[in-house]
Design an enzyme around this catalytic site. Structure first.
Site, PDB file in Angstrom:
ATOM      1  N   SER A 228      48.683  31.054  28.322  1.00 41.98           N
ATOM      2  CA  SER A 228      48.146  30.949  29.680  1.00 41.98           C
ATOM      3  C   SER A 228      47.646  32.335  30.054  1.00 41.98           C
ATOM      4  O   SER A 228      48.403  33.312  30.018  1.00 41.98           O
ATOM      5  CB  SER A 228      49.256  30.491  30.626  1.00 41.98           C
ATOM      6  OG  SER A 228      48.703  30.192  31.882  1.00 41.98           O
ATOM      7  N   GLU A 229      46.363  32.445  30.392  1.00 42.25           N
ATOM      8  CA  GLU A 229      45.724  33.768  30.408  1.00 42.25           C
ATOM      9  C   GLU A 229      46.182  34.695  31.531  1.00 42.25           C
ATOM     10  O   GLU A 229      45.844  35.871  31.542  1.00 42.25           O
ATOM     11  CB  GLU A 229      44.194  33.633  30.387  1.00 42.25           C
ATOM     12  CG  GLU A 229      43.562  32.974  31.590  1.00 42.25           C
ATOM     13  CD  GLU A 229      43.381  31.479  31.395  1.00 42.25           C
ATOM     14  OE1 GLU A 229      44.101  30.880  30.575  1.00 42.25           O
ATOM     15  OE2 GLU A 229      42.507  30.899  32.086  1.00 42.25           O
ATOM     16  N   ASN A 230      46.967  34.179  32.478  1.00 44.67           N
ATOM     17  CA  ASN A 230      47.522  35.104  33.469  1.00 44.67           C
ATOM     18  C   ASN A 230      48.650  35.953  32.875  1.00 44.67           C
ATOM     19  O   ASN A 230      49.111  36.899  33.516  1.00 44.67           O
ATOM     20  CB  ASN A 230      48.011  34.350  34.717  1.00 44.67           C
ATOM     21  CG  ASN A 230      49.042  33.298  34.402  1.00 44.67           C
ATOM     22  OD1 ASN A 230      48.905  32.553  33.429  1.00 44.67           O
ATOM     23  ND2 ASN A 230      50.081  33.234  35.185  1.00 44.67           N
TER      24      ASN A 230
END
Lengths: 237, 218
Positions: free
Chosen positions: B46-48
């Site tokens: 998840s790119e966060n």
């Protein structure tokens, strides 16, 4: 301020020196890991014409969305601003300027800015509107665009714990943009949940070394959740 | 019959390989996490800033400091790691993510994708999509084959502002699975009961149909 005691005891002191038309870099992803009290203080100071660099711009009535209400923001540099009706309205009215920047490019712009690197090449955005007007170059047969780094007059950060030296740790995904933003401010202000005694944090667990931090303040956080989704098993109960 | 969102997600999950690091976009791609085969192990990015995304939390597990890239509450799986955004995009831009699955408004037969902006109508920003399509080893687009007015989304050339150029390898729609190569869409599979003619009618870009096209298997 004696030695390495960077703790301040008021929000006025935390944001002292912020002036109209300055650039403020803010940590946070959505409403996660945002310096709530520092944003509230900027609203209270009613500083105008700000350029704000942050992945998102809060939501209506919370986070950086608060600064839109008083039209304190002149320009936003963000990757995604879709959570915010007021933002869209001010953008369409021409009251607000926005520079949409890919999320990874934004993170790297802050990291590079804090590390003294003025620009870097990336494949992200080549051949898209993001690459328009930017220098491009081929490396090993692939096209890259030149992106300039970002620094701010202020960086406003949310950390979990810090000691008086400014050594910070973050909690879970509230880390997000905070460590890079912390490196890229001329004045970096960190709002924390808890200040601990020096030595309590292990040197090897520090996320942001104190050298990047100028001021620390203890805040109390609402920690609003944008989308509370529960597992199917628990919502069936 | 065209596929439902769940069926598209089921077909997407068949693309997951054992030991793959995968980034799933918001919408149908995220649903595919529900259909990972029992005999493989994958890790979701998840790119966060989370590698090893777990299921949604129970009420007791909800934690405002624990969200995914869609800003939804989430948990960490066993073996997960959490890091800052620069690290997260170093993984993505450095080509360490094996597979990215994302939605799109349009894809063309040169592998260009438009997914983030409709001028004068939708200006929300690209988030991490431009980094993801520039960085992943393998990129699959999921979308409906045509829009609600019946216009094809598989074009000769994208008309909307691009997210990335020459980067899409495969498209999974409600009607078909297609590979993108050599300036054409190559039909690989069709949805059960959907004819090659229907797919041909709804594909505006150059379509190559070689031999007998099998139906998708679920």
């Amino acid at each position: 301020m004696a030695g390495f005691n960077k703790v301040v005891d008021s929000y006025e002191a935390a944001m002292a020196g912020l002036q109209d038309n300055m650039t403020v870099i803010a940590g946070g992803f959505g409403l996660c890991g945002i310096p709530e009290g520092l944003i509230a203080q900027i609203k209270k100071m009613n500083t105008q014409g700000l350029t704000v660099v942050s992945n998102n711009c809060g939501i209506d009535g919370f986070g950086l969305g608060l600064l839109l209400e008083e039209k304190q923001i002149k320009k936003m540099v963000s990757s995604y601003v879709g959570e915010n009706a007021l933002f869209e309205q001010q953008l369409l009215n021409g009251e607000l300027e926005v520079e949409l920047t890919p999320q990874g490019t934004l993170a790297e712009k802050m990291r590079a800015g804090g590390a003294g690197i003025p620009a870097f090449y990336t494949a992200t955005g080549f051949g898209t509107p993001v690459g328009d007007g930017k220098e491009s170059r081929k490396f090993n047969g692939r096209d890259y665009i030149l992106e300039e780094s970002i620094t701010g007059d202020f960086a406003i950060i949310k950390a979990y714990k810090a000691d008086r030296y400014g050594n910070c740790i973050y909690r879970h995904t509230a880390q997000n943009f905070n460590p890079m933003a912390a490196t890229a401010g001329k004045i970096t202000v960190v709002e924390v949940e808890e200040i601990v005694e020096p030595g309590e944090l292990s040197p090897s667990e520090i996320h942001t070394p104190g050298i990047y931090v100028d001021r620390i303040i203890v805040g109390s956080f609402e920690k609003r959740i944008e989308r509370k989704i529960l597992s199917a098993t628990s919502s069936n109960q | 019959m065209s596929l439902s969102r769940e069926q598209i997600a089921m077909r997407v999950a068949q693309e997951f390989g054992d030991g793959h690091y995968i980034n799933l976009g918001i919408g149908i791609p995220t649903l595919a996490a529900n259909y990972v085969a029992d005999d493989i192990e994958v890790m979701l990015q998840s790119e966060n800033g989370l590698l090893g995304m777990g299921p949604y939390p129970t009420e007791e597990q909800v934690d405002a400091d624990m969200i995914n890239a869609g800003k939804e509450t989430v948990t960490a799986a066993i073996g997960a790691s959490i890091f800052d955004s620069a690290e997260s995009f170093a993984m993505i831009r450095g080509g360490h993510v094996d597979l990215t699955v994302l939605g799109a408004f349009e894809v063309d037969c040169y592998g260009n994708i438009a997914s983030w902006m409709i001028p004068n109508k939708l200006i929300k920003g690209m988030g991490g999509a431009m980094d993801l399509v520039a960085g992943a080893q393998n990129i699959i687009v999921t979308m409906t084959h045509a829009d609600k007015h019946g216009h094809s989304k598989l074009l000769e050339q994208c008309t909307l502002p691009l997210t990335g150029v020459n980067c899409i390898n495969k498209i999974i729609t409600d009607l078909a699975v297609l590979e993108v190569k050599d300036g054409a869409f190559h039909l690989v599979e069709r949805a059960p009961g959907v004819s090659v003619d229907e797919i041909r009618t709804k594909t505006a870009g150059k379509l190559v149909v070689a031999g007998n096209i099998p139906e998708m298997m679920f």
